[in-house]
Design an enzyme around this catalytic site. Structure first.
Site, PDB file in Angstrom:
ATOM      1  N   TYR A 191       2.913   0.120  -2.002  1.00 35.42           N
ATOM      2  CA  TYR A 191       4.084  -0.801  -0.799  1.00 35.42           C
ATOM      3  C   TYR A 191       4.034  -1.700  -1.423  1.00 35.42           C
ATOM      4  CZ  TYR A 191      -0.243   2.102   1.765  1.00 35.42           C
ATOM      5  OH  TYR A 191      -0.493   3.699   2.643  1.00 35.42           O
ATOM      6  N   HIS A 236      -0.748  10.466  -3.878  1.00 37.12           N
ATOM      7  CA  HIS A 236      -0.469  10.046  -2.264  1.00 37.12           C
ATOM      8  C   HIS A 236       0.224  10.593  -1.094  1.00 37.12           C
ATOM      9  CE1 HIS A 236       1.754   5.481   0.275  1.00 37.12           C
ATOM     10  NE2 HIS A 236       1.010   6.302   0.176  1.00 37.12           N
TER      11      HIS A 236
END
Length: 264
Positions: free
Chosen positions: A48, A99
């Protein structure tokens, strides 16, 4: 607000704040406002590119903080977490997730072993995964004897991933919903709007309340400070069994909006 008990004995707030696609320069303001609204779970990830801003926004000590290991660091997880901790300004995180399984590289079992070691080293209090399907979960559990505490997956009314959620439940893994509002599309669905109108709630509150009623952890993201309090107040919305069944009926096997974990 309800806390969920993880399979390692720790607790985690059921409702949290996601930060995907919130720029680093803006995310501290959002995180602070989210904490003011009542959120105590903040979710970020290395990919991110906003961990520094998230760390700057963490003005409360009692915050459950999650970050994630990106696909190109599966063989380098210890260094990757150190980089995340430096950006966050923390000595440890509450939850560290792989992730994506990234099966093409086939390093996710090694990555999971590394996360087990990082938990033992005190760099993360709990460990889990994101976007892992049952076959991926089977492999890491069989290889290590350690079951993830959390599996964060795409889950919203029009893509409910019931097989994966059932597997998680059977193995004591908390299902955590990302993109829980269907990237905003589901907010316009007349079935959601009609329930919201009847209850005097917002469509977002109805959908978040559905996730909570199903026992999922849910991390709605908003870059709009004015929506944070409303999203947090979703835990006060009570849906009837008829409402829940109506939303259950919205499931669509073709409703995926994000990448496919088997090929991404």
């Amino acid at each position: 607000m309800t806390n969920l008990t993880l399979n390692d004995g720790r607790t985690m707030p059921q409702l949290g704040l996601g930060t995907y696609q919130i720029p680093d320069a803006q995310v501290a303001t959002i995180v602070r406002a989210g904490l003011d609204a009542g959120f105590r779970l903040i979710d970020t990830a290395a990919i991110y590119h906003n961990e520094r801003g998230v760390g700057e926004g963490l003005v409360h000590d009692e915050v459950f903080l999650t970050t994630k290991l990106w696909n190109d660091r599966h063989t380098d997880a210890a260094a990757a977490l150190d980089e995340s901790l430096a950006l966050l300004g923390r000595d440890e995180v509450d939850l560290y997730l792989i992730h994506w399984p990234h099966p093409a590289a086939d390093d996710y079992v090694a990555a999971w072993r590394a996360l087990v070691d990082l938990r033992e080293a005190g760099k993360t209090r709990s460990i889990g995964v994101s976007n892992f399907m049952p076959e991926h979960l089977d492999r890491i559990i069989q290889a290590t004897g350690v079951t993830p505490t959390v599996n964060q997956i795409e889950l919203h009314p029009t893509f409910q991933q019931r097989d994966c959620a059932a597997y998680n439940a059977d193995h004591g893994i908390v299902t955590q919903s990302w993109s829980p509002l269907g990237q905003g599309e589901t907010l316009k669905d007349e079935r959601i709007v009609s329930i919201a109108d009847r209850l005097g709630a917002t469509p977002a509150q109805v959908i978040i309340a559905w996730h909570l009623a199903k026992g999922f952890s849910v991390i709605p993201k908003t870059g709009n400070v004015d929506r944070l309090a409303g999203n947090y107040a979703a835990h006060e919305v009570t849906l009837s069994q008829e409402d829940l069944s109506a939303i259950d009926a919205m499931d669509d096997a073709a409703g995926r909006m994000g990448p496919d974990p088997d090929t991404f």
